[in-house]
Each structure stands twice: as structure tokens, then as C-alpha cells.
Motif scaffolding. Structure first.
Motif, PDB file in Angstrom:
ATOM      1  N   MET A 135       0.844  -1.194   0.000  1.00  0.00           N
ATOM      2  CA  MET A 135       0.000   0.000   0.000  1.00  0.00           C
ATOM      3  C   MET A 135       0.879   1.244   0.000  1.00  0.00           C
ATOM      4  SD  MET A 135      -2.793   1.243   2.809  1.00  0.00           S
ATOM      5  CE  MET A 135      -3.628  -0.342   2.681  1.00  0.00           C
ATOM      6  N   ARG A 136       0.492   2.258  -0.782  1.00  0.00           N
ATOM      7  CA  ARG A 136       1.273   3.478  -0.925  1.00  0.00           C
ATOM      8  C   ARG A 136       0.452   4.666  -0.445  1.00  0.00           C
ATOM      9  NH1 ARG A 136       1.850   4.702  -5.885  1.00  0.00           N
ATOM     10  NH2 ARG A 136       4.020   5.380  -6.028  1.00  0.00           N
ATOM     11  N   ALA A 137       1.109   5.559   0.318  1.00  0.00           N
ATOM     12  CA  ALA A 137       0.402   6.681   0.919  1.00  0.00           C
ATOM     13  C   ALA A 137       1.156   7.980   0.713  1.00  0.00           C
ATOM     14  CB  ALA A 137       0.200   6.439   2.410  1.00  0.00           C
ATOM     15  N   VAL A 138       0.387   9.074   0.679  1.00  0.00           N
ATOM     16  CA  VAL A 138       0.929  10.426   0.717  1.00  0.00           C
ATOM     17  C   VAL A 138       0.417  11.069   1.999  1.00  0.00           C
ATOM     18  CG1 VAL A 138       0.758  12.734  -0.298  1.00  0.00           C
ATOM     19  CG2 VAL A 138       1.176  10.754  -1.765  1.00  0.00           C
ATOM     20  N   VAL A 139       1.297  11.762   2.715  1.00  0.00           N
ATOM     21  CA  VAL A 139       0.938  12.412   3.976  1.00  0.00           C
ATOM     22  C   VAL A 139       1.105  13.917   3.820  1.00  0.00           C
ATOM     23  CG1 VAL A 139       1.506  12.669   6.423  1.00  0.00           C
ATOM     24  CG2 VAL A 139       1.631  10.409   5.334  1.00  0.00           C
ATOM     25  N   ALA A 140       0.088  14.693   4.249  1.00  0.00           N
ATOM     26  CA  ALA A 140       0.152  16.150   4.162  1.00  0.00           C
ATOM     27  C   ALA A 140      -0.215  16.765   5.508  1.00  0.00           C
ATOM     28  CB  ALA A 140      -0.796  16.661   3.079  1.00  0.00           C
ATOM     29  N   ASP A 141       0.755  17.437   6.124  1.00  0.00           N
ATOM     30  CA  ASP A 141       0.528  18.144   7.388  1.00  0.00           C
ATOM     31  C   ASP A 141       1.613  19.194   7.512  1.00  0.00           C
ATOM     32  OD1 ASP A 141       0.395  18.887  10.218  1.00  0.00           O
ATOM     33  OD2 ASP A 141      -0.884  17.117  10.442  1.00  0.00           O
ATOM     34  N   ASP A 142       1.237  20.423   7.874  1.00  0.00           N
ATOM     35  CA  ASP A 142       2.236  21.488   7.942  1.00  0.00           C
ATOM     36  C   ASP A 142       3.110  21.381   9.185  1.00  0.00           C
ATOM     37  OD1 ASP A 142      -0.226  22.354   9.326  1.00  0.00           O
ATOM     38  OD2 ASP A 142       0.930  24.145   9.781  1.00  0.00           O
ATOM     39  N   SER A 143       2.694  20.594  10.178  1.00  0.00           N
ATOM     40  CA  SER A 143       3.524  20.373  11.356  1.00  0.00           C
ATOM     41  C   SER A 143       4.540  19.269  11.059  1.00  0.00           C
ATOM     42  CB  SER A 143       2.656  19.970  12.551  1.00  0.00           C
ATOM     43  OG  SER A 143       3.455  19.491  13.606  1.00  0.00           O
ATOM     44  N   VAL A 144       5.820  19.631  11.055  1.00  0.00           N
ATOM     45  CA  VAL A 144       6.865  18.650  10.753  1.00  0.00           C
ATOM     46  C   VAL A 144       6.833  17.511  11.764  1.00  0.00           C
ATOM     47  CG1 VAL A 144       9.343  18.281  10.558  1.00  0.00           C
ATOM     48  CG2 VAL A 144       8.326  20.391   9.671  1.00  0.00           C
ATOM     49  N   LEU A 145       6.609  17.842  13.024  1.00  0.00           N
ATOM     50  CA  LEU A 145       6.588  16.827  14.072  1.00  0.00           C
ATOM     51  C   LEU A 145       5.470  15.818  13.843  1.00  0.00           C
ATOM     52  CD1 LEU A 145       7.741  15.808  16.767  1.00  0.00           C
ATOM     53  CD2 LEU A 145       6.131  17.343  17.933  1.00  0.00           C
ATOM     54  N   LEU A 146       4.267  16.313  13.597  1.00  0.00           N
ATOM     55  CA  LEU A 146       3.138  15.418  13.367  1.00  0.00           C
ATOM     56  C   LEU A 146       3.299  14.640  12.067  1.00  0.00           C
ATOM     57  CD1 LEU A 146       0.145  17.652  14.529  1.00  0.00           C
ATOM     58  CD2 LEU A 146       1.052  15.617  15.661  1.00  0.00           C
ATOM     59  N   ARG A 147       3.783  15.323  11.042  1.00  0.00           N
ATOM     60  CA  ARG A 147       3.963  14.668   9.746  1.00  0.00           C
ATOM     61  C   ARG A 147       4.958  13.520   9.856  1.00  0.00           C
ATOM     62  NH1 ARG A 147       5.249  18.956   6.843  1.00  0.00           N
ATOM     63  NH2 ARG A 147       7.491  18.634   6.671  1.00  0.00           N
ATOM     64  N   ASP A 148       6.091  13.789  10.501  1.00  0.00           N
ATOM     65  CA  ASP A 148       7.099  12.742  10.644  1.00  0.00           C
ATOM     66  C   ASP A 148       6.594  11.600  11.516  1.00  0.00           C
ATOM     67  OD1 ASP A 148       8.771  14.228   9.086  1.00  0.00           O
ATOM     68  OD2 ASP A 148      10.086  14.902  10.716  1.00  0.00           O
ATOM     69  N   GLY A 149       5.772  11.951  12.521  1.00  0.00           N
ATOM     70  CA  GLY A 149       5.222  10.912  13.376  1.00  0.00           C
ATOM     71  C   GLY A 149       4.287   9.985  12.629  1.00  0.00           C
ATOM     72  N   VAL A 150       3.427  10.556  11.803  1.00  0.00           N
ATOM     73  CA  VAL A 150       2.510   9.738  11.013  1.00  0.00           C
ATOM     74  C   VAL A 150       3.283   8.886  10.012  1.00  0.00           C
ATOM     75  CG1 VAL A 150       0.681   9.825   9.261  1.00  0.00           C
ATOM     76  CG2 VAL A 150       0.539  11.284  11.291  1.00  0.00           C
ATOM     77  N   VAL A 151       4.314   9.470   9.412  1.00  0.00           N
ATOM     78  CA  VAL A 151       5.130   8.716   8.456  1.00  0.00           C
ATOM     79  C   VAL A 151       5.754   7.499   9.136  1.00  0.00           C
ATOM     80  CG1 VAL A 151       7.232   8.782   7.060  1.00  0.00           C
ATOM     81  CG2 VAL A 151       5.582  10.661   6.927  1.00  0.00           C
ATOM     82  N   ARG A 152       6.279   7.690  10.339  1.00  0.00           N
ATOM     83  CA  ARG A 152       6.891   6.567  11.054  1.00  0.00           C
ATOM     84  C   ARG A 152       5.869   5.491  11.409  1.00  0.00           C
ATOM     85  NH1 ARG A 152       9.717  10.684  13.720  1.00  0.00           N
ATOM     86  NH2 ARG A 152       8.341  10.515  15.532  1.00  0.00           N
ATOM     87  N   LEU A 153       4.687   5.924  11.857  1.00  0.00           N
ATOM     88  CA  LEU A 153       3.644   4.962  12.204  1.00  0.00           C
ATOM     89  C   LEU A 153       3.225   4.144  10.987  1.00  0.00           C
ATOM     90  CD1 LEU A 153       1.320   7.039  14.567  1.00  0.00           C
ATOM     91  CD2 LEU A 153       2.949   5.273  15.201  1.00  0.00           C
ATOM     92  N   LEU A 154       3.064   4.813   9.865  1.00  0.00           N
ATOM     93  CA  LEU A 154       2.671   4.102   8.644  1.00  0.00           C
ATOM     94  C   LEU A 154       3.770   3.135   8.216  1.00  0.00           C
ATOM     95  CD1 LEU A 154       1.040   7.022   6.605  1.00  0.00           C
ATOM     96  CD2 LEU A 154      -0.125   5.199   7.860  1.00  0.00           C
ATOM     97  N   GLY A 155       5.019   3.580   8.305  1.00  0.00           N
ATOM     98  CA  GLY A 155       6.125   2.701   7.945  1.00  0.00           C
ATOM     99  C   GLY A 155       6.172   1.463   8.835  1.00  0.00           C
ATOM    100  N   ASP A 156       5.934   1.655  10.134  1.00  0.00           N
ATOM    101  CA  ASP A 156       5.911   0.520  11.051  1.00  0.00           C
ATOM    102  C   ASP A 156       4.755  -0.433  10.734  1.00  0.00           C
ATOM    103  OD1 ASP A 156       8.095   1.546  12.348  1.00  0.00           O
ATOM    104  OD2 ASP A 156       6.946   2.432  14.002  1.00  0.00           O
ATOM    105  N   GLY A 157       3.714   0.113  10.089  1.00  0.00           N
ATOM    106  CA  GLY A 157       2.570  -0.710   9.694  1.00  0.00           C
ATOM    107  C   GLY A 157       2.696  -1.258   8.283  1.00  0.00           C
ATOM    108  N   ASP A 158       3.913  -1.220   7.728  1.00  0.00           N
ATOM    109  CA  ASP A 158       4.181  -1.739   6.382  1.00  0.00           C
ATOM    110  C   ASP A 158       3.410  -1.001   5.293  1.00  0.00           C
ATOM    111  OD1 ASP A 158       6.015  -3.681   7.257  1.00  0.00           O
ATOM    112  OD2 ASP A 158       4.375  -5.062   7.760  1.00  0.00           O
ATOM    113  N   ILE A 159       3.215   0.294   5.510  1.00  0.00           N
ATOM    114  CA  ILE A 159       2.593   1.148   4.503  1.00  0.00           C
ATOM    115  C   ILE A 159       3.671   2.083   3.964  1.00  0.00           C
ATOM    116  CG2 ILE A 159       0.864   2.939   4.068  1.00  0.00           C
ATOM    117  CD1 ILE A 159      -0.790   1.681   6.350  1.00  0.00           C
TER     118      ILE A 159
END
Length: 215
Positions: A1-25
Motif C-alpha cells: 500500500m502506498r500513501a501520501v501524507v500532508a501536514d504542515d507540522s513537521v513533528l506530526l507529519r514525521d510521526g505519522v510517516v513513522r507509524l505508517l512505515g511501522d505498519g508496512d505502509i
């Protein structure tokens, strides 16, 4: 599965990216504004876009407008909106109409990592995931209190879980009751709301969301 993440907060954006990566997304792009989001979706054609409601330059509705544009221009791309608060008008705009592959969650739900990943996969697969608090506020917005007054407290609880996208068995597991009891509650809910003809749990959720819109 492939995702695009959009959030102006770098902290939140990076956090979501890490969570998705840990979930094999696979996150193919992570951006901080609506314009870059639309460009990323066009370039990468992801399975899902995770979008903050408020982004630069005005921090009002750029994100939700981009989400609606994605729905119109890239109908095969699912959209999951993440918001700090319940933005009632924006939620209604997104959830009124075809809600296949659409979700609206509050950001504080992301801390429940397992449920968050399940919701992302559900939306990307064509289902829906709507925060119970969003549903509650839209229920109030609809002004149809007389119909809701027909529901028992347990039926209201079941309705909220249905709106989150849970299946009948998922609701039974969450409430620790039998599947038969849940099926009875669901039948009662849609009978009382004049929505008794939908056959499947996720379609019933869509019917509820339509009902909560501006029809």
C-alpha cells in the motif's frame, strides 16, 4: 500500500510517516501544504492520502479543499482527513455524497497505533472510518433530534461504532456482547432512522453519513 501524507507540522507529519512505515505502509511523499499535496497525488497515484484540514497559507480550509479536489480528480485515491478538532462544516462537505474510501479522524486517535493502521487500511480498501466525536457533532448539526431521541443509549453507542467503520462482529467484540445482540441493535437503529434497507455494515455507515448531511 502506498500513501501520501500532508501536514504542515513537521513533528506530526514525521510521526505519522513513522507509524505508517511501522505498519508496512509505504509513504511515497510527505508534504506541508495543499499545493504540494495535489502535485504528489498526481505524480505518485497513491492508494491513500492522509490530509490535515488546516494548512498554509491561511490555515483555514486548504487541506479539506485539497481533499475534495482529490476526490473529484483522482477518484481511485482514498482520502483520510486528520483534524485537531471536529470541523463540522468541513466534515459534512467531505462526508456528504459518495463516501467510499473516505475517513475523518481526530489526531488524538493516532496514539492508538493499531486502530489507526486498521483505519488507514480500511479506508484505502474502499471502506470508511469516521471518528465517533465527528458523528456526534454532525448529529447535533443535523437538527433531527426527534429521530435520535428514539434510540436507546446502547443503540446510540452502536451507531457511533458503526460510523467508525466497525463491522457487526467488531462492534460485538468492542462491547463484549453477542453478535446476535448487535444485529438486533443495528436493525433497531436503522428502523428508527428510516434507514433499514442497507445490507452491509459499511454501507449502513455511509447511509448514516448521508443522513447526517444536508439532505
Amino acid at each position: 500500500m502506498r500513501a501520501v501524507v500532508a501536514d504542515d507540522s513537521v513533528l506530526l507529519r514525521d510521526g505519522v510517516v513513522r507509524l505508517l512505515g511501522d505498519g508496512d505502509i509505504d509513504v511515497v511523499a510527505a508534504v506541508g501544504n495543499a499545493s504540494d499535496l495535489l502535485d504528489a497525488v498526481t505524480e505518485h497515484a497513491p492508494d491513500i492520502a492522509l490530509v490535515d484540514v488546516r494548512m498554509p497559507p491561511t490555515h483555514t480550509d486548504e487541506g479539506i479543499r485539497a481533499a475534495l479536489a482529490i476526490r473529484a480528480q483522482h477518484p481511485k485515491v482514498a482520502v483520510l482527513v486528520l483534524s485537531q478538532y471536529v470541523e463540522e462544516r468541513y466534515a459534512a462537505d467531505l462526508l456528504t455524497g459518495d463516501t467510499t474510501g473516505v475517513g475523518y479522524l481526530l489526531k488524538d486517535r493516532v496514539v492508538d497505533v493499531e486502530d489507526f493502521i486498521v483505519a488507514v487500511r480500511r479506508v484505502a480498501g474502499g471502506g470508511s472510518a469516521v471518528d465517533a466525536d465527528v458523528v456526534r457533532q454532525l448529529l447535533g448539526r443535523s437538527g433531527r433530534h426527534e429521530e435520535l431521541d428514539r434510540l436507546t443509549p446502547r443503540e446510540l453507542e452502536v451507531l457511533g461504532l458503526m460510523a467508525e467503520g466497525l463491522s457487526n462482529s467488531g462492534i460485538a467484540e468492542r462491547l463484549v456482547v453477542s453478535l446476535g445482540a448487535i444485529e438486533k441493535h443495528i436493525t433497531n437503529v436503522f428502523t428508527k432512522l428510516d434507514l433499514a434497507h442497507e445490507e452491509h455494515a459499511h454501507k449502513r455507515v455511509l447511509a448514516v453519513l448521508h443522513y447526517l448531511g444536508d439532505r
